[in-house]
Scaffold this motif. Structure first.
Motif, PDB file in Angstrom:
ATOM      1  N   MET A  88       1.175  -1.257  -0.004  1.00 56.60           N
ATOM      2  CA  MET A  88       0.211  -0.350  -0.448  1.00 56.60           C
ATOM      3  C   MET A  88       1.045   1.198  -0.021  1.00 56.60           C
ATOM      4  O   MET A  88       0.913   2.484  -0.670  1.00 56.60           O
ATOM      5  N   MET A  89       2.072   1.023   1.009  1.00 54.62           N
ATOM      6  CA  MET A  89       2.956   2.539   0.501  1.00 54.62           C
ATOM      7  C   MET A  89       3.454   2.162  -0.451  1.00 54.62           C
ATOM      8  O   MET A  89       3.361   3.845  -1.025  1.00 54.62           O
ATOM      9  N   SER A  90       3.763   1.513  -1.223  1.00 52.08           N
ATOM     10  CA  SER A  90       4.550   2.119  -2.644  1.00 52.08           C
ATOM     11  C   SER A  90       3.517   2.880  -3.728  1.00 52.08           C
ATOM     12  O   SER A  90       3.391   2.886  -4.467  1.00 52.08           O
ATOM     13  N   ALA A  91       2.159   2.207  -3.117  1.00 50.10           N
ATOM     14  CA  ALA A  91       1.211   2.957  -4.191  1.00 50.10           C
ATOM     15  C   ALA A  91       0.734   4.147  -4.443  1.00 50.10           C
ATOM     16  O   ALA A  91      -0.166   5.345  -4.431  1.00 50.10           O
ATOM     17  N   LEU A  92       1.292   4.580  -3.037  1.00 48.48           N
ATOM     18  CA  LEU A  92       0.788   5.988  -3.028  1.00 48.48           C
ATOM     19  C   LEU A  92       1.857   7.133  -3.905  1.00 48.48           C
ATOM     20  O   LEU A  92       3.157   6.934  -3.549  1.00 48.48           O
ATOM     21  N   PRO A  93       2.077   8.745  -4.134  1.00 48.36           N
ATOM     22  CA  PRO A  93       2.551   8.878  -5.153  1.00 48.36           C
ATOM     23  C   PRO A  93       3.551   9.724  -4.420  1.00 48.36           C
ATOM     24  O   PRO A  93       2.793  11.400  -5.352  1.00 48.36           O
ATOM     25  N   ILE A  94       3.666  10.498  -3.835  1.00 52.65           N
ATOM     26  CA  ILE A  94       4.294  11.765  -2.624  1.00 52.65           C
ATOM     27  C   ILE A  94       5.349  11.334  -2.481  1.00 52.65           C
ATOM     28  O   ILE A  94       6.425  10.707  -2.616  1.00 52.65           O
ATOM     29  N   THR A 111       0.644  -0.405  13.139  1.00 54.48           N
ATOM     30  CA  THR A 111       1.489   0.110  11.305  1.00 54.48           C
ATOM     31  C   THR A 111       2.464   1.523  11.522  1.00 54.48           C
ATOM     32  O   THR A 111       2.398   1.863  11.366  1.00 54.48           O
ATOM     33  N   LEU A 112       1.965   2.648  12.500  1.00 53.39           N
ATOM     34  CA  LEU A 112       2.806   3.588  13.315  1.00 53.39           C
ATOM     35  C   LEU A 112       3.971   2.830  13.479  1.00 53.39           C
ATOM     36  O   LEU A 112       5.362   3.844  13.296  1.00 53.39           O
ATOM     37  N   LEU A 113       4.589   1.682  13.769  1.00 55.24           N
ATOM     38  CA  LEU A 113       6.204   1.775  13.363  1.00 55.24           C
ATOM     39  C   LEU A 113       6.275   1.964  12.128  1.00 55.24           C
ATOM     40  O   LEU A 113       7.135   1.658  11.425  1.00 55.24           O
ATOM     41  N   MET A 114       5.127  -0.209  11.388  1.00 54.10           N
ATOM     42  CA  MET A 114       5.815   0.615  10.101  1.00 54.10           C
ATOM     43  C   MET A 114       5.474   1.760   9.577  1.00 54.10           C
ATOM     44  O   MET A 114       6.510   2.088   8.785  1.00 54.10           O
ATOM     45  N   ALA A 115       4.826   2.321   9.484  1.00 52.55           N
ATOM     46  CA  ALA A 115       4.900   3.872   9.300  1.00 52.55           C
ATOM     47  C   ALA A 115       5.978   4.923   8.724  1.00 52.55           C
ATOM     48  O   ALA A 115       6.832   5.374   7.936  1.00 52.55           O
TER      49      ALA A 115
END
Ligand SMILES: C[S@@+](CC[C@H](N)C(=O)[O-])C[C@H]1O[C@@H](n2cnc3c(N)ncnc32)[C@H](O)[C@@H]1O
Length: 240
Positions: A88-94, A111-115
């Motif tokens: 999902m993170m790799s889909a973010l165009p940011i 998710t906070l740790l993973m983010a």
């Protein structure tokens, strides 16, 4: 516990009337009992690998009966799978360092740790149940990773339906934290916040069971996704 359940009961009666509320009460109690069998408990430990690797406590296997019962009446705690999170993170165009990541219903904070492996400007988790919020705080304290890129992490204990969104570019993460009425309320707050302060905002919706609710928002448009998740963005995507 009684306060949470009383509030739930009052809200359900207001929303759907006494007959439907009573049916839902019994359905939830049945679901809680079914999930209490040793077999179901063993299954919940299936999400332990992340904890072994990172020496934290984010599994749903060790939840006490109280957190499980409250979870049945709100939204049961279940942590996000790490591989799916990376997808999902790799889909973010940011440009990550311009955005604040917010997990709505952050549970024990996985998710906070993973983010924090991405260079977000800030990371915030909002969790309703004080017991899960406390575990999240302990996890944020214990987490150590050589590849960590964001260190501004915070877990907030509160109801996501009334969470005031910071006026910053946002990535909102949803893993079925709220029932339909709560989701509508939270998204209406987001709509108002984006209308008042137009800014880039992305919503990652994992396991999108209530997709029609997002489709009805004024400020969000679906950009894409897969069977497992959907990605939405606000109309303003340019950073100023
Ligand atoms: C499916 S879990 C997701 C946990 C976490 N986001 C993850 O992906 O690892 C949903 C979480 O939402 C929380 N929750 C339920 N209702 C909430 C509310 N009104 N406000 C904040 N959190 C809530 C639950 O306690 C639970 O921890």
């Amino acid at each position: 516990m009684l306060k949470f359940l009383r509030t739930w009961w009052r809200d359900q009666i207001q929303e759907r009337g006494i007959v439907s509320a009573t049916t839902l009460l019994f359905r939830n109690l049945w679901s809680f009992l079914r999930d209490s069998t040793p077999e179901r408990r063993r299954q919940r430990y299936g999400d332990m690998e992340y904890d072994w690797e990172h020496r934290v406590n984010t599994t749903s296997g060790t939840l006490g009966w109280r957190e499980r019962l409250l979870g049945t009446f709100h939204s049961p705690y279940q942590p996000t799978d790490p591989a799916l999170f990376r997808e999902m993170m790799s889909a973010l165009p940011i440009q990550f360092d311009k955005f604040t990541f917010i997990d709505i219903g952050s549970g024990k904070g996985r998710t906070l740790l993973m983010a924090s492996e991405y260079p977000f400007q800030k990371i915030i988790g909002v969790e309703l149940l004080p017991e899960l919020h406390q575990v999240a705080q302990e996890n944020l304290r214990l987490y150590q990773s050589e590849s960590q890129k964001c260190f501004a992490l915070e877990s907030v204990c509160g109801n996501a339906t009334t969470f005031p969104f910071p006026a910053e570019p946002l990535v909102l993460y949803l893993f079925n934290p709220l029932p339909e009425s709560g989701l509508r309320q939270m998204l209406a707050n987001l709509d108002r916040s984006l209308a008042a302060n137009p800014r880039p905002a992305y919503v990652l919706y994992y396991n999108p069971l209530l997709e029609h609710v997002l489709a009805g928002t004024a400020q969000l448009t679906r950009l894409g996704g897969t069977e497992s998740y959907s990605l939405y963005s606000s109309s303003k995507t340019e950073l100023t």
